[in-house]
Design a protein around this motif. Structure first.
Motif, mmCIF file in Angstrom:
data_model
loop_
_atom_site.group_PDB
_atom_site.id
_atom_site.type_symbol
_atom_site.label_atom_id
_atom_site.label_comp_id
_atom_site.label_asym_id
_atom_site.label_seq_id
_atom_site.Cartn_x
_atom_site.Cartn_y
_atom_site.Cartn_z
ATOM 1 N N SER A 1 44.363 65.861 18.546
ATOM 2 C CA SER A 1 44.961 67.189 18.401
ATOM 3 C C SER A 1 46.344 67.233 19.019
ATOM 4 O O SER A 1 46.597 66.625 20.063
ATOM 5 C CB SER A 1 44.073 68.255 19.069
ATOM 6 N N MET A 2 47.243 67.961 18.365
ATOM 7 C CA MET A 2 48.585 68.224 18.879
ATOM 8 C C MET A 2 48.733 69.719 19.069
ATOM 9 O O MET A 2 48.431 70.494 18.147
ATOM 10 C CB MET A 2 49.652 67.712 17.901
ATOM 11 N N LEU A 3 49.194 70.143 20.250
ATOM 12 C CA LEU A 3 49.345 71.563 20.537
ATOM 13 C C LEU A 3 50.708 71.819 21.168
ATOM 14 O O LEU A 3 51.111 71.130 22.114
ATOM 15 C CB LEU A 3 48.250 72.053 21.501
ATOM 16 N N TRP A 4 51.389 72.830 20.641
ATOM 17 C CA TRP A 4 52.647 73.270 21.249
ATOM 18 C C TRP A 4 52.964 74.657 20.700
ATOM 19 O O TRP A 4 52.627 74.973 19.560
ATOM 20 C CB TRP A 4 53.780 72.298 20.939
ATOM 21 N N GLU A 5 53.609 75.437 21.546
ATOM 22 C CA GLU A 5 53.873 76.830 21.214
ATOM 23 C C GLU A 5 52.525 77.471 20.837
ATOM 24 O O GLU A 5 51.590 77.424 21.628
ATOM 25 C CB GLU A 5 54.908 76.919 20.090
ATOM 26 N N ASN A 6 52.401 78.064 19.665
ATOM 27 C CA ASN A 6 51.110 78.663 19.278
ATOM 28 C C ASN A 6 50.495 77.944 18.072
ATOM 29 O O ASN A 6 49.789 78.541 17.276
ATOM 30 C CB ASN A 6 51.291 80.153 18.964
ATOM 31 N N LYS B 1 61.375 68.744 8.100
ATOM 32 C CA LYS B 1 62.201 67.622 8.548
ATOM 33 C C LYS B 1 61.365 66.697 9.432
ATOM 34 O O LYS B 1 60.586 67.162 10.270
ATOM 35 C CB LYS B 1 63.410 68.135 9.325
ATOM 36 N N LEU B 2 61.530 65.381 9.264
ATOM 37 C CA LEU B 2 60.781 64.396 10.036
ATOM 38 C C LEU B 2 61.063 64.565 11.527
ATOM 39 O O LEU B 2 62.216 64.669 11.954
ATOM 40 C CB LEU B 2 61.159 62.978 9.589
ATOM 41 N N TRP B 3 59.988 64.583 12.318
ATOM 42 C CA TRP B 3 60.092 64.798 13.764
ATOM 43 C C TRP B 3 59.464 63.625 14.499
ATOM 44 O O TRP B 3 58.459 63.064 14.058
ATOM 45 C CB TRP B 3 59.383 66.107 14.128
ATOM 46 N N ARG B 4 60.035 63.259 15.623
ATOM 47 C CA ARG B 4 59.524 62.147 16.420
ATOM 48 C C ARG B 4 58.155 62.450 17.050
ATOM 49 O O ARG B 4 57.477 61.561 17.537
ATOM 50 C CB ARG B 4 60.514 61.763 17.519
ATOM 51 N N THR B 5 57.774 63.722 17.056
ATOM 52 C CA THR B 5 56.483 64.170 17.597
ATOM 53 C C THR B 5 56.407 63.929 19.098
ATOM 54 O O THR B 5 55.604 63.151 19.606
ATOM 55 C CB THR B 5 55.292 63.478 16.886
ATOM 56 N N ILE C 1 53.640 57.738 15.810
ATOM 57 C CA ILE C 1 53.191 58.942 15.111
ATOM 58 C C ILE C 1 54.412 59.791 14.797
ATOM 59 O O ILE C 1 55.107 60.265 15.702
ATOM 60 C CB ILE C 1 52.192 59.750 15.963
ATOM 61 N N PHE C 2 54.686 59.959 13.509
ATOM 62 C CA PHE C 2 55.757 60.843 13.061
ATOM 63 C C PHE C 2 55.137 61.998 12.284
ATOM 64 O O PHE C 2 54.100 61.843 11.627
ATOM 65 C CB PHE C 2 56.765 60.098 12.177
ATOM 66 N N THR C 3 55.778 63.141 12.352
ATOM 67 C CA THR C 3 55.257 64.311 11.642
ATOM 68 C C THR C 3 56.384 65.043 10.930
ATOM 69 O O THR C 3 57.549 64.980 11.341
ATOM 70 C CB THR C 3 54.570 65.292 12.615
ATOM 71 N N THR C 4 56.002 65.744 9.867
ATOM 72 C CA THR C 4 56.911 66.677 9.202
ATOM 73 C C THR C 4 56.241 68.048 9.273
ATOM 74 O O THR C 4 55.319 68.341 8.507
ATOM 75 C CB THR C 4 57.165 66.285 7.741
ATOM 76 N N ASP D 1 38.501 51.349 22.176
ATOM 77 C CA ASP D 1 39.476 51.830 23.156
ATOM 78 C C ASP D 1 40.704 52.361 22.422
ATOM 79 O O ASP D 1 41.296 51.670 21.588
ATOM 80 C CB ASP D 1 39.898 50.700 24.101
ATOM 81 N N VAL D 2 41.100 53.591 22.763
ATOM 82 C CA VAL D 2 42.275 54.210 22.153
ATOM 83 C C VAL D 2 43.225 54.633 23.271
ATOM 84 O O VAL D 2 42.809 55.260 24.251
ATOM 85 C CB VAL D 2 41.891 55.439 21.303
ATOM 86 N N THR D 3 44.498 54.283 23.134
ATOM 87 C CA THR D 3 45.511 54.637 24.125
ATOM 88 C C THR D 3 46.653 55.369 23.439
ATOM 89 O O THR D 3 47.076 54.985 22.345
ATOM 90 C CB THR D 3 46.068 53.379 24.820
ATOM 91 N N LEU D 4 47.132 56.421 24.079
ATOM 92 C CA LEU D 4 48.250 57.198 23.534
ATOM 93 C C LEU D 4 49.308 57.357 24.613
ATOM 94 O O LEU D 4 49.013 57.765 25.739
ATOM 95 C CB LEU D 4 47.768 58.569 23.070
ATOM 96 N N GLU D 5 50.573 57.032 24.275
ATOM 97 C CA GLU D 5 51.692 57.186 25.203
ATOM 98 C C GLU D 5 52.774 58.021 24.527
ATOM 99 O O GLU D 5 53.202 57.691 23.415
ATOM 100 C CB GLU D 5 52.234 55.820 25.610
ATOM 101 N N TYR D 6 53.222 59.073 25.217
ATOM 102 C CA TYR D 6 54.228 59.956 24.628
ATOM 103 C C TYR D 6 54.962 60.733 25.720
ATOM 104 O O TYR D 6 54.563 60.714 26.887
ATOM 105 C CB TYR D 6 53.568 60.930 23.646
ATOM 106 N N SER D 7 56.048 61.395 25.341
ATOM 107 C CA SER D 7 56.803 62.241 26.266
ATOM 108 C C SER D 7 56.598 63.701 25.892
ATOM 109 O O SER D 7 56.471 64.044 24.714
ATOM 110 C CB SER D 7 58.295 61.884 26.226
#
Length: 305
Positions: free
Chosen positions: A183-188, A87-91, A119-122, A63-69
């Motif tokens: 997968s993460m998708l935003w803009e293009n 720069k480090l982003w809160r994702t 989950i943090f991303t640069t 079981d995998v659960t993901l919570e985000y804004s």
């Protein structure tokens, strides 16, 4: 007479004062009720600019659960501008994006224990660094970064997609028994991170334990898993044949269908055709159009019609 008048005036003044106090108490209570009522009614609800989302996904047996804004573009340039490169982003937005794994998983060849991770991303133009971080109680990025809290780190390619995704989106894709892609998708831009789950290990251990005294259901489940996972097909044949033999008084056409597929995979065309015909007969009796169609197609393919 004078004394009587003074006493009367005293009594009248006392009564007036008492009445005044009662009126003031009631007036105060009324004002308090009105104030509380106004305060309650004055709370205006409005949509959040970055609404929250919760995704629940079963990957194999995990079981995998993901919570985000989810922030939106709203005409803004995102990567390299609103979200700077390097720069480090809160994702996401607001509090931490948190993923929870129900079992141990593997990410970039490293074992990540069951539990919750931020989950943090640069972001960068060509690739992103994706970090799974054990501290999930930050609002935004941590004030002080602690490398000891990094459970896994992945470098993922930034893929340009042919359309804009208005609202920041996570998805679980490419699901198999043993893995999935986050997968993460935003803009293009799209970023993929694959993670593995211990399905094979779990099921194999369960099969080994259960085979000490398996039921027909156990044999059927084990055989089907071996077929779907590309494991030892000869062992799958043995198990499915036992399952069918144990239920021959009340044959199940969907089990017979699996028996035909397993024998076909093992190269036993004659047995595959026999099982498919038995499955077809049962499906026709049950009026199951899907299994009638599948069995007819297989019989044509195997030369059984």
């Amino acid at each position: 007479m004078v004394l009587l008048t003074d006493k009367l005036l005293y009594m009248l003044n006392f009564m007036f004062l008492k009445l005044k106090i009662e009126i003031m108490k009631k007036l105060f209570t009324l004002i308090l009720v009105l104030a509380v009522s106004f305060a309650v009614n004055a709370q205006i609800e409005a949509p959040q600019p970055s609404p929250s989302q919760k995704i629940e996904q079963k990957v194999g047996l995990t079981d995998v659960t993901l919570e985000y804004s989810r922030p939106s573009m709203r005409g803004r340039e995102i990567f390299g501008n609103l979200v700077p490169y390097g720069k480090l982003w809160r994702t996401g937005a607001n509090k931490n994006t948190v993923i929870t794994f129900g079992t141990d998983v593997t990410i970039a060849g490293k074992t990540v224990k069951a539990g919750s991770y931020s989950i943090f991303t640069t972001p960068n133009k060509e690739n992103w660094e994706v970090v799974f971080y054990t501290d999930t109680q930050n609002w935004g990025t941590p004030e002080k970064w602690d490398d000891a809290k990094v459970a896994a780190k992945v470098t993922a390619k930034a893929t340009t997609i042919p359309m804009d995704v208005e609202t920041f989106t996570f998805t679980f894709d490419n699901l198999t028994n043993d893995s999935a892609v986050l997968s993460m998708l935003w803009e293009n831009t799209m970023i993929d991170v694959r993670f593995g789950v211990p399905t094979d290990k779990t099921v194999t251990a369960s099969i080994t334990k259960t085979m000490n005294g398996p039921s027909a259901d156990d044999y059927y489940t084990a055989a089907r898993f071996y077929l779907e996972s590309g494991k030892d097909i000869k062992q799958a044949v043995t198990w499915i044949d036992k399952a069918i033999d144990m239920t021959k008084e009340q044959p199940k056409f969907w089990w017979l269908r699996q028996q035909s597929l397993i024998h076909a995979k093992a190269g036993n065309k004659k047995e595959a055709i026999k099982a498919a015909k038995a499955s077809l007969k049962g499906a026709e009796k049950a009026g199951n159009a899907d299994y009638i169609k599948m069995n007819n197609e297989s019989l044509k393919e195997w030369g059984g019609m």
